[in-house]
Design an enzyme around this catalytic site. Sequence first.
Site, PDB file in Angstrom:
ATOM      1  CG  ASN A   6      -9.445  46.365  42.036  1.00 40.56           C
ATOM      2  OD1 ASN A   6      -8.560  47.119  42.419  1.00 40.56           O
ATOM      3  ND2 ASN A   6     -10.699  46.502  42.410  1.00 40.56           N
ATOM      4  CG  ASP A   8      -8.874  49.756  43.785  1.00 40.28           C
ATOM      5  OD1 ASP A   8      -8.771  50.594  42.873  1.00 40.28           O
ATOM      6  OD2 ASP A   8      -9.957  49.271  44.152  1.00 40.28           O
ATOM      7  CG  HIS A   9      -5.293  46.568  47.306  1.00 38.88           C
ATOM      8  ND1 HIS A   9      -5.611  47.467  48.307  1.00 38.88           N
ATOM      9  CD2 HIS A   9      -6.409  45.827  47.103  1.00 38.88           C
ATOM     10  CE1 HIS A   9      -6.860  47.253  48.695  1.00 38.88           C
ATOM     11  NE2 HIS A   9      -7.367  46.267  47.977  1.00 38.88           N
ATOM     12  NE  ARG A  17       7.851  54.306  53.707  1.00 39.37           N
ATOM     13  CZ  ARG A  17       9.067  53.762  53.813  1.00 39.37           C
ATOM     14  NH1 ARG A  17      10.019  54.067  52.972  1.00 39.37           N
ATOM     15  NH2 ARG A  17       9.317  52.895  54.774  1.00 39.37           N
ATOM     16  CG  HIS A  42     -13.768  51.489  44.739  1.00 36.82           C
ATOM     17  ND1 HIS A  42     -14.173  50.673  45.774  1.00 36.82           N
ATOM     18  CD2 HIS A  42     -14.559  52.587  44.798  1.00 36.82           C
ATOM     19  CE1 HIS A  42     -15.160  51.275  46.438  1.00 36.82           C
ATOM     20  NE2 HIS A  42     -15.405  52.429  45.868  1.00 36.82           N
ATOM     21  NE  ARG A  44     -12.851  51.638  49.409  1.00 39.20           N
ATOM     22  CZ  ARG A  44     -13.878  51.282  50.179  1.00 39.20           C
ATOM     23  NH1 ARG A  44     -14.496  52.178  50.935  1.00 39.20           N
ATOM     24  NH2 ARG A  44     -14.284  50.037  50.204  1.00 39.20           N
ATOM     25  NE  ARG A  48     -10.410  53.144  52.359  1.00 39.95           N
ATOM     26  CZ  ARG A  48     -11.274  52.380  53.034  1.00 39.95           C
ATOM     27  NH1 ARG A  48     -11.143  51.073  53.036  1.00 39.95           N
ATOM     28  NH2 ARG A  48     -12.261  52.924  53.701  1.00 39.95           N
ATOM     29  CG  HIS A  49      -7.704  52.031  46.900  1.00 36.68           C
ATOM     30  ND1 HIS A  49      -8.738  52.416  46.116  1.00 36.68           N
ATOM     31  CD2 HIS A  49      -8.206  51.125  47.780  1.00 36.68           C
ATOM     32  CE1 HIS A  49      -9.827  51.777  46.500  1.00 36.68           C
ATOM     33  NE2 HIS A  49      -9.558  50.994  47.512  1.00 36.68           N
ATOM     34  CD  GLU A  69     -14.702  48.070  42.072  1.00 33.92           C
ATOM     35  OE1 GLU A  69     -14.613  48.443  43.261  1.00 33.92           O
ATOM     36  OE2 GLU A  69     -14.214  47.030  41.669  1.00 33.92           O
ATOM     37  CB  THR A  99     -12.333  45.486  51.348  1.00 29.91           C
ATOM     38  OG1 THR A  99     -12.573  45.304  49.949  1.00 29.91           O
ATOM     39  CG2 THR A  99     -12.845  44.271  52.095  1.00 29.91           C
ATOM     40  CB  THR A 100     -16.673  46.670  48.561  1.00 30.88           C
ATOM     41  OG1 THR A 100     -15.830  47.706  48.049  1.00 30.88           O
ATOM     42  CG2 THR A 100     -18.120  47.007  48.269  1.00 30.88           C
ATOM     43  CD  GLU A 149     -17.581  42.773  39.905  1.00 33.50           C
ATOM     44  OE1 GLU A 149     -17.510  43.521  38.901  1.00 33.50           O
ATOM     45  OE2 GLU A 149     -16.627  42.549  40.652  1.00 33.50           O
ATOM     46  CG  HIS A 189     -14.879  41.011  47.689  1.00 23.82           C
ATOM     47  ND1 HIS A 189     -14.680  42.370  47.775  1.00 23.82           N
ATOM     48  CD2 HIS A 189     -14.478  40.509  48.893  1.00 23.82           C
ATOM     49  CE1 HIS A 189     -14.222  42.678  48.970  1.00 23.82           C
ATOM     50  NE2 HIS A 189     -14.076  41.565  49.666  1.00 23.82           N
ATOM     51  N   GLY A 190     -12.342  38.644  46.660  1.00 25.48           N
ATOM     52  CA  GLY A 190     -11.705  37.554  47.411  1.00 25.48           C
ATOM     53  C   GLY A 190     -11.259  36.373  46.564  1.00 25.48           C
ATOM     54  N   GLY A 211      -8.306  41.570  42.387  1.00 17.89           N
ATOM     55  CA  GLY A 211      -7.305  42.555  42.773  1.00 17.89           C
ATOM     56  C   GLY A 211      -6.350  42.089  43.844  1.00 17.89           C
ATOM     57  CG  HIS A 212      -5.962  41.966  48.767  1.00 18.45           C
ATOM     58  ND1 HIS A 212      -5.598  40.807  49.413  1.00 18.45           N
ATOM     59  CD2 HIS A 212      -5.404  42.988  49.477  1.00 18.45           C
ATOM     60  CE1 HIS A 212      -4.882  41.116  50.477  1.00 18.45           C
ATOM     61  NE2 HIS A 212      -4.741  42.429  50.542  1.00 18.45           N
TER      62      HIS A 212
HETATM   63  N1  PXP Z   1     -15.148  43.704  42.254  1.00 15.03           N
HETATM   64  C1  PXP Z   1     -15.596  44.722  43.028  1.00 15.03           C
HETATM   65  C2  PXP Z   1     -16.889  45.368  42.664  1.00 15.03           C
HETATM   66  C3  PXP Z   1     -14.823  45.181  44.120  1.00 15.03           C
HETATM   67  O1  PXP Z   1     -15.276  46.196  44.884  1.00 15.03           O
HETATM   68  C4  PXP Z   1     -13.567  44.583  44.359  1.00 15.03           C
HETATM   69  C5  PXP Z   1     -12.705  45.093  45.459  1.00 15.03           C
HETATM   70  O2  PXP Z   1     -13.352  45.081  46.643  1.00 15.03           O
HETATM   71  C6  PXP Z   1     -13.156  43.526  43.547  1.00 15.03           C
HETATM   72  C7  PXP Z   1     -13.968  43.112  42.493  1.00 15.03           C
HETATM   73  C8  PXP Z   1     -11.851  42.851  43.742  1.00 15.03           C
HETATM   74  O3  PXP Z   1     -11.807  42.207  44.972  1.00 15.03           O
HETATM   75  P1  PXP Z   1     -10.435  41.631  45.477  1.00 15.03           P
HETATM   76  O4  PXP Z   1      -9.504  42.798  45.653  1.00 15.03           O
HETATM   77  O5  PXP Z   1     -10.793  40.964  46.761  1.00 15.03           O
HETATM   78  O6  PXP Z   1      -9.941  40.674  44.424  1.00 15.03           O
END
Ligand code: PXP
Length: 242
Positions: A6, A8-9, A17, A42, A44, A48-49, A69, A99-100, A149, A189-190, A211-212
């Site tokens: 992911n 996004d970040h 910036r 994702h 949104r 935001r990203h 997403e 976050t979600t 998921e 997630h996480g 992702g994060h």
């Molecule tokens: N899967 C889904 C559906 C998500 O919305 C996200 C981000 O919130 C992730 C995976 C990745 O999560 P993370 O950035 O915590 O790894």
Amino acid sequence: MRLGINIDHVATIRNARGGNHPNPLEIAIIAEKCNVDNITAHLREDRRHVNENDIKSLLSKLKIPLNFEMAATSEMISFAVENLPYACCIVPEKREEITTEGGLNLKSNKEIIDCINQLKDAGIFCSLFIDPDIEQIDIASEIGADAIEIHTGKYCDALSESIMVNELENIKKSAIFAKSKGLDVHAGHGLNYKNISEIAKIEEITEVNIGHFLIGEAIKIGITEAILKMKSIIDNTRKVVV
Ligand code: PXP
């Protein structure tokens, strides 16, 4: 087990910036060279990203599938149907959340059913981001999702061993049940180097999206090394189990 990255970040840092650095597409191409299986992003409501242009350039330049997403809104459905990502993962979205924070509630599901139907009519693989909850999975299969998921947030953020064990048990039972219903089972997630192993041991889970943590690790050791380390933990755990 497939690994999706992911990005996004990368966009979050860019947006701090303005301008175009770091560029999410450039990082996605590096991830592709590491042989990851998909790129996830994702779009949104508040952008935001990633933004529309990021998604379009990912779709035109990547060889691996894009897992898009999105919330089940008419704006996102139109965008998906016009741009045709390989897969869409429908997620709940609240503007004020960081976050979600949890999975979809499929009990009040009219707009989610409409969304699944429109995406599937366009030939898009459709997954639903839900908590590890048997009742939700049952509904997911009834309303025609291709995959779920599983939201792993409660397991990853558990503040005690007993909560973690309990959440992991819910994830395992949910994965087995979802597979028995013919659903493809993903998780995310996480996830990080430490908590991924227990997830990789669950044979029914065929894909994780991360992702994060990896984008954070990339600041320390570079994105290639961070992805390759995650891949090797997943592959080594999987080899022992399967
Ligand atoms: N899967 C889904 C559906 C998500 O919305 C996200 C981000 O919130 C992730 C995976 C990745 O999560 P993370 O950035 O915590 O790894």
